[in-house]
Design a protein around this motif. Structure first.
Motif, PDB file in Angstrom:
ATOM      1  N   PHE A 104       1.318  -1.040  -0.167  1.00 17.63           N
ATOM      2  CA  PHE A 104       0.200   0.026   0.023  1.00 17.63           C
ATOM      3  C   PHE A 104       1.172   0.994   0.077  1.00 17.63           C
ATOM      4  O   PHE A 104       0.240   1.981  -0.553  1.00 17.63           O
ATOM      5  CB  PHE A 104      -1.231  -0.178   1.867  1.00 17.63           C
ATOM      6  CG  PHE A 104      -2.156  -1.343   1.159  1.00 17.63           C
ATOM      7  CD1 PHE A 104      -2.733  -1.084   0.339  1.00 17.63           C
ATOM      8  CD2 PHE A 104      -2.396  -2.237   2.345  1.00 17.63           C
ATOM      9  CE1 PHE A 104      -3.652  -1.948   0.140  1.00 17.63           C
ATOM     10  CE2 PHE A 104      -3.045  -2.689   1.945  1.00 17.63           C
ATOM     11  CZ  PHE A 104      -4.164  -2.805   0.957  1.00 17.63           C
ATOM     12  N   LEU A 108       0.113  -0.333  -4.567  1.00 19.23           N
ATOM     13  CA  LEU A 108      -1.803   0.300  -4.255  1.00 19.23           C
ATOM     14  C   LEU A 108      -1.498   1.449  -4.399  1.00 19.23           C
ATOM     15  O   LEU A 108      -2.739   1.864  -5.121  1.00 19.23           O
ATOM     16  CB  LEU A 108      -2.428  -0.871  -4.169  1.00 19.23           C
ATOM     17  CG  LEU A 108      -1.927  -2.337  -4.904  1.00 19.23           C
ATOM     18  CD1 LEU A 108      -2.581  -3.087  -3.525  1.00 19.23           C
ATOM     19  CD2 LEU A 108      -2.411  -2.632  -6.231  1.00 19.23           C
ATOM     20  N   PRO A 112      -6.890   1.639  -2.243  1.00 19.40           N
ATOM     21  CA  PRO A 112      -7.473  -0.007  -1.819  1.00 19.40           C
ATOM     22  C   PRO A 112      -7.321   0.081  -0.265  1.00 19.40           C
ATOM     23  O   PRO A 112      -8.516  -0.938  -0.018  1.00 19.40           O
ATOM     24  CB  PRO A 112      -6.774  -0.978  -3.093  1.00 19.40           C
ATOM     25  CG  PRO A 112      -6.086   0.627  -3.360  1.00 19.40           C
ATOM     26  CD  PRO A 112      -5.358   1.835  -3.186  1.00 19.40           C
ATOM     27  N   GLU A 115     -10.460   1.646   0.656  1.00 18.82           N
ATOM     28  CA  GLU A 115     -11.544   1.619  -0.249  1.00 18.82           C
ATOM     29  C   GLU A 115     -12.274  -0.321   1.011  1.00 18.82           C
ATOM     30  O   GLU A 115     -13.550  -0.099   1.556  1.00 18.82           O
ATOM     31  CB  GLU A 115     -11.401   0.514  -0.946  1.00 18.82           C
ATOM     32  CG  GLU A 115     -11.774   2.408  -2.072  1.00 18.82           C
ATOM     33  CD  GLU A 115     -11.083   2.052  -3.633  1.00 18.82           C
ATOM     34  OE1 GLU A 115     -11.238   0.392  -3.949  1.00 18.82           O
ATOM     35  OE2 GLU A 115     -11.099   2.715  -4.025  1.00 18.82           O
ATOM     36  N   PHE A 116     -11.081  -0.476   0.942  1.00 24.48           N
ATOM     37  CA  PHE A 116     -10.908  -1.926   2.178  1.00 24.48           C
ATOM     38  C   PHE A 116     -11.862  -0.955   3.453  1.00 24.48           C
ATOM     39  O   PHE A 116     -12.467  -2.257   4.459  1.00 24.48           O
ATOM     40  CB  PHE A 116      -9.841  -2.851   1.934  1.00 24.48           C
ATOM     41  CG  PHE A 116     -10.219  -4.073   3.211  1.00 24.48           C
ATOM     42  CD1 PHE A 116     -10.872  -4.684   2.850  1.00 24.48           C
ATOM     43  CD2 PHE A 116      -9.685  -4.014   4.836  1.00 24.48           C
ATOM     44  CE1 PHE A 116     -10.920  -5.800   3.628  1.00 24.48           C
ATOM     45  CE2 PHE A 116      -9.490  -4.949   5.817  1.00 24.48           C
ATOM     46  CZ  PHE A 116     -10.197  -5.912   4.355  1.00 24.48           C
ATOM     47  N   ASP A 149     -14.712  -7.605  -0.360  1.00 25.08           N
ATOM     48  CA  ASP A 149     -13.767  -7.684  -0.822  1.00 25.08           C
ATOM     49  C   ASP A 149     -12.409  -7.230  -0.655  1.00 25.08           C
ATOM     50  O   ASP A 149     -12.122  -6.213   0.244  1.00 25.08           O
ATOM     51  CB  ASP A 149     -13.673  -6.351  -2.555  1.00 25.08           C
ATOM     52  CG  ASP A 149     -12.425  -6.243  -2.778  1.00 25.08           C
ATOM     53  OD1 ASP A 149     -11.927  -7.420  -3.236  1.00 25.08           O
ATOM     54  OD2 ASP A 149     -11.984  -4.797  -3.826  1.00 25.08           O
ATOM     55  N   VAL A 151      -9.401  -6.593  -1.442  1.00 28.27           N
ATOM     56  CA  VAL A 151      -7.767  -6.547  -2.500  1.00 28.27           C
ATOM     57  C   VAL A 151      -6.652  -7.840  -3.408  1.00 28.27           C
ATOM     58  O   VAL A 151      -5.883  -7.831  -2.084  1.00 28.27           O
ATOM     59  CB  VAL A 151      -7.456  -5.223  -1.580  1.00 28.27           C
ATOM     60  CG1 VAL A 151      -6.414  -4.546  -2.253  1.00 28.27           C
ATOM     61  CG2 VAL A 151      -8.231  -4.457  -0.859  1.00 28.27           C
ATOM     62  N   SER A 152      -7.439  -7.781  -4.474  1.00 30.29           N
ATOM     63  CA  SER A 152      -6.424  -8.369  -5.098  1.00 30.29           C
ATOM     64  C   SER A 152      -4.953  -7.840  -4.835  1.00 30.29           C
ATOM     65  O   SER A 152      -4.403  -6.853  -5.133  1.00 30.29           O
ATOM     66  CB  SER A 152      -6.497  -8.611  -6.400  1.00 30.29           C
ATOM     67  OG  SER A 152      -6.462  -7.836  -7.153  1.00 30.29           O
ATOM     68  N   THR A 155      -3.731  -9.629   0.070  1.00 33.75           N
ATOM     69  CA  THR A 155      -4.385 -10.284   1.172  1.00 33.75           C
ATOM     70  C   THR A 155      -4.063 -10.646   1.975  1.00 33.75           C
ATOM     71  O   THR A 155      -5.291 -10.868   2.932  1.00 33.75           O
ATOM     72  CB  THR A 155      -4.444 -12.200   0.470  1.00 33.75           C
ATOM     73  OG1 THR A 155      -5.017 -12.071  -1.110  1.00 33.75           O
ATOM     74  CG2 THR A 155      -5.356 -12.803   0.945  1.00 33.75           C
ATOM     75  N   VAL A 158      -4.590  -7.803   4.647  1.00 40.74           N
ATOM     76  CA  VAL A 158      -6.586  -7.123   4.638  1.00 40.74           C
ATOM     77  C   VAL A 158      -7.096  -8.445   5.287  1.00 40.74           C
ATOM     78  O   VAL A 158      -7.993  -7.960   6.394  1.00 40.74           O
ATOM     79  CB  VAL A 158      -7.334  -7.076   3.477  1.00 40.74           C
ATOM     80  CG1 VAL A 158      -6.749  -5.647   2.192  1.00 40.74           C
ATOM     81  CG2 VAL A 158      -7.353  -8.171   2.682  1.00 40.74           C
TER      82      VAL A 158
END
Length: 708
Positions: A104, A108, A112, A115-116, A149, A151-152, A155, A158
């Motif tokens: 992160f 990314l 993301p 959002e998670f 979701d 987050v690809s 993993t 999260v």
């Protein structure tokens, strides 16, 4: 006027005696979690939460996650969050305050991650939150399961966040919220056992039985079963479903149902890590659906205790067609062992309830739902009270165990590939007599490394792993941090072991995805007819030392500032190229692409001169036990063929192999075994042929003389 004055007084002085000032920055974060708050009190002295009020009404509590759990993230440091929980156990929001998750921070991006965590707003502890990387945020038909979701490419991070949020919220709820307090904890009596048959266990309450008739289902659905396309009408006198459930940690139950030997194996496998229920059913409708995936969470069945949804996860330990050992036990249509508890824990001797959800589609648009709730009421004599309050985080499956289960087939494939590679290297002296076999195997494995290990399984080792290890040793080592990613863990264990056998080359030449990508770039450069640049020997010997100060700088910086070390670790293009597939801010993409373009002219430029991971492995590789690459008398004196063919320039002029730089491509061994390439073999063959001609010439006069 008096009313307004009273309102101001109430806003300033809520009904609480603890009114110390909250730091402004903290107050702003909590205010975002509770927009209607008028008063935010300071952290309580006896329990680290911030009470939040609207006038005199308590809205809930805000707290910092690390005050309750310090579960380490992927970088070896906890992820710090401010979490809001209202008085009904619902999340009002989650705000990440600080973290060191590389994917992160420098991959990314923060979006993301934000959002998670935003998915938690509105969800409650009474629901079972399931993080799935492949699904979008959704809610089950019954409302008890919420899918987030995951987050690809992130993993691990999260799942750690989810575990941190749920376990900390549970502690707050049980301490501060009505309805979430826990009854006196119990455990199964281990000295309580006698052989019983099936009927005796039912009569004594050791097994619970529930029968649901077709009439009950039709009354709940409001229409007859014949209205549904599924064939769910039982034979006359037969039930719609017959459900049984039992607590298997109790020897009285487990030994009688499984038998002594099978129960002993069950306990050994369980290893005191969790609580297990056996669910069994007969009839036209079972407790698991036909498309149920072993090892997953059931969609038809749920367990609740108090206000909490208790996690059920299939252990997949029963054999197909397994029968029960208790005399008189009926044959079941479906039977599963479920680990129960999760973050919420499970108190087996306390009140709980099962529910069975019947979802029947009338057509492809309309599905009717009915829920049947059954009490879990096992006999009291099965349990004893535990004196010390149980921590719900104890005796439950660690986060990493679930991750290893989810990636089972990837682990199996990787282990199989590493086993094949080990056999290949162990028999290299024999196999290198077949050059085509070696070349095909090598290129096949390089493609496997790039596309499976790298792009798919995200198994790119990094220098970040090295200083994460040093920091873990410095702060207090925990193996759980390194077990979070099974592919990375297995690769590190294998690499570490082979360093002492073959040196750094086995990883750098065969298992590094970016290294394999460079190899492909070099091949492409040659195929395109690009001029291959040979670095002069003297300059090469100086440049190969560059990676060592880079390594020392990164490791040293990590102890000063982990954030700065993570930024400096961008000297590695691995995250950009392998983890993020070149989908990133353009300077990072340009850097990785430039290195690959340079590699089209200078073979494996990055590996040879800049890679700090390679430097670290080279240091450990000096302690290898064997020097596998044979040299012969003429190597380097005068033969330079292997040196000239070595793309990475790991062979010195005197013929010695520089194992600190060698990538174990085995090209020199192939040359050495090839009678048409090795100068020593060519010279020996010529000498043998010459000697044979001399002997033949000497023999001819003698034969002529004998003829006369």
């Amino acid at each position: 006027m008096a009313g307004r004055l009273l309102l101001i007084i109430l806003m300033a002085f809520p009904l609480s005696g603890h009114t110390a000032e909250v730091p402004q920055e903290t107050k702003e974060v909590i205010q975002a979690l509770f927009p209607s708050a008028t008063v935010i009190e300071d952290k309580l002295p006896d329990f680290p939460v911030y009470p939040v009020y609207q006038l005199q009404e308590l809205l809930g509590y805000a707290y910092v996650s690390t005050d309750f759990t310090k579960l380490q993230g992927f970088a070896g440091k906890p992820i710090t969050m401010m979490i809001g929980l209202d008085t009904k156990g619902r999340f009002t929001g989650v705000k990440v305050l600080h973290h060191h998750e590389p994917v992160f921070l420098h991959g990314l991006g923060e979006a993301p991650l934000t959002e998670f965590v935003n998915q938690y707003e509105g969800s409650a502890l009474t629901e079972q939150i399931i993080v799935q990387a492949s699904s979008r945020s959704a809610r089950s038909n019954t409302g008890d399961q919420v899918y987030f979701d995951g987050v690809s490419k992130a993993t691990v991070s999260v799942l750690i966040i989810n575990d941190t949020i749920l376990s900390s919220a549970l502690q707050v709820a049980r301490n501060k919220l009505e309805g979430f307090t826990q009854a006196a904890p119990t455990q199964a009596r281990q000295d309580f056992y006698e052989p019983l048959n099936w009927q005796q266990m039912l009569e004594r309450g050791y097994i619970n039985k529930v029968i649901i008739s077709s009439d009950e289902v039709e009354a709940n659905l409001g229409r007859p079963l014949s209205d549904y396309p599924m064939d769910l009408e039982p034979e006359p006198g037969e039930p719609f479903t017959e459900l049984y459930y039992a607590y298997m940690n109790s020897p009285m139950v487990g030994r009688n149902l499984l038998g002594d030997q099978a129960y002993a194996s069950f306990l050994e496998r369980l290893n005191d890590q969790g609580k297990v229920m056996l669910l069994m059913s007969r009839g036209v409708f079972q407790h698991v659906s036909p498309d149920f995936v072993p090892g997953s969470t059931p969609s038809r069945t749920g367990l609740n205790q108090g206000q909490l949804a208790i996690e059920l996860r299939d252990l997949n330990w029963l054999e197909t067609g397994q029968t029960l050992a208790a005399p008189g036990a009926p044959v079941m249509d479906a039977m599963n062992l479920f680990r129960v508890g999760g973050n919420a824990g499970f108190n087996p001797g306390s009140e709980a309830s099962f529910h069975l959800d019947v979802a029947l589609p009338r057509n492809h648009l309309i599905t009717d739902n009915a829920r049947f709730t059954m009490p879990v009421a096992f006999a009291d004599e099965l349990f004893e009270t535990v004196e010390v309050q149980a921590d719900p985080r104890q005796n439950r499956e660690p986060v990493w165990v679930g991750l290893w289960k989810e990636r089972g087939w990837q682990i199996a494939l990787l282990v199989a590939a590493l086993s094949i590679l080990t056999v290949f290297f162990a028999r290299q002296k024999t196999l290198t007599r077949h050059p085509k076999l070696v070349h095909r195997f090598r290129w096949g494995f390089l493609f496997f490394t790039v596309f499976f290990i790298g792009f798919y399984a995200q198994g790119q080792l990094s220098v970040v792993n090295i200083y994460t290890l040093f920091l873990a040793l410095w702060d207090g080592f925990s193996l759980n941090v390194f077990l979070l990613d099974p592919v990375i863990f297995i690769l590190w264990m294998y690499t570490f072991a082979t360093l002492f056998i073959w040196g750094r080359g086995l990883f750098c030449g065969w298992l590094c995805p970016f290294g394999a990508l460079q190899e492909m770039a070099s091949w492409l450069g040659r195929k395109l007819g690009l001029r291959q640049i040979k670095i002069p020997e003297r300059l090469h010997r100086q440049l190969i030392l560059l990676k060592y100060p880079i390594l020392l700088t990164l490791v040293g910086t990590a102890f000063y500032s982990l954030t700065l070390a993570e930024q400096l670790a961008e000297v590695e293009p691995f995250k950009t190229s392998i983890t993020l597939h070149f989908v990133r801010y353009w300077p990072f993409v340009a850097y990785a692409a430039i290195l690959l373009v340079i590699g089209m002219f200078v073979h494996k430029f990055y590996c040879r001169y800049l890679c700090p991971l390679g430097a670290g492995l080279a240091v450990l590789g000096r302690f290898r036990l064997f020097s596998w690459l044979d040299r012969v008398k003429r190597c380097g004196q005068p033969c330079q063929h292997c040196k000239n063919e070595c793309g990475i320039n790991a062979i010195r002029k005197d013929g010695r192999v520089d194992y600190d730089e060698c990538i174990q491509c085995l090209e020199c061994v192939v040359i050495l075994r090839d009678q048409n390439q090795c100068v020593d073999a060519i010279v020996r063959n010529k000498q043998q042929q010459k000697q044979a001609r001399i002997l033949a010439t000497d023999a001819t006069p003698r034969q002529t003389s004998a003829a006369h």
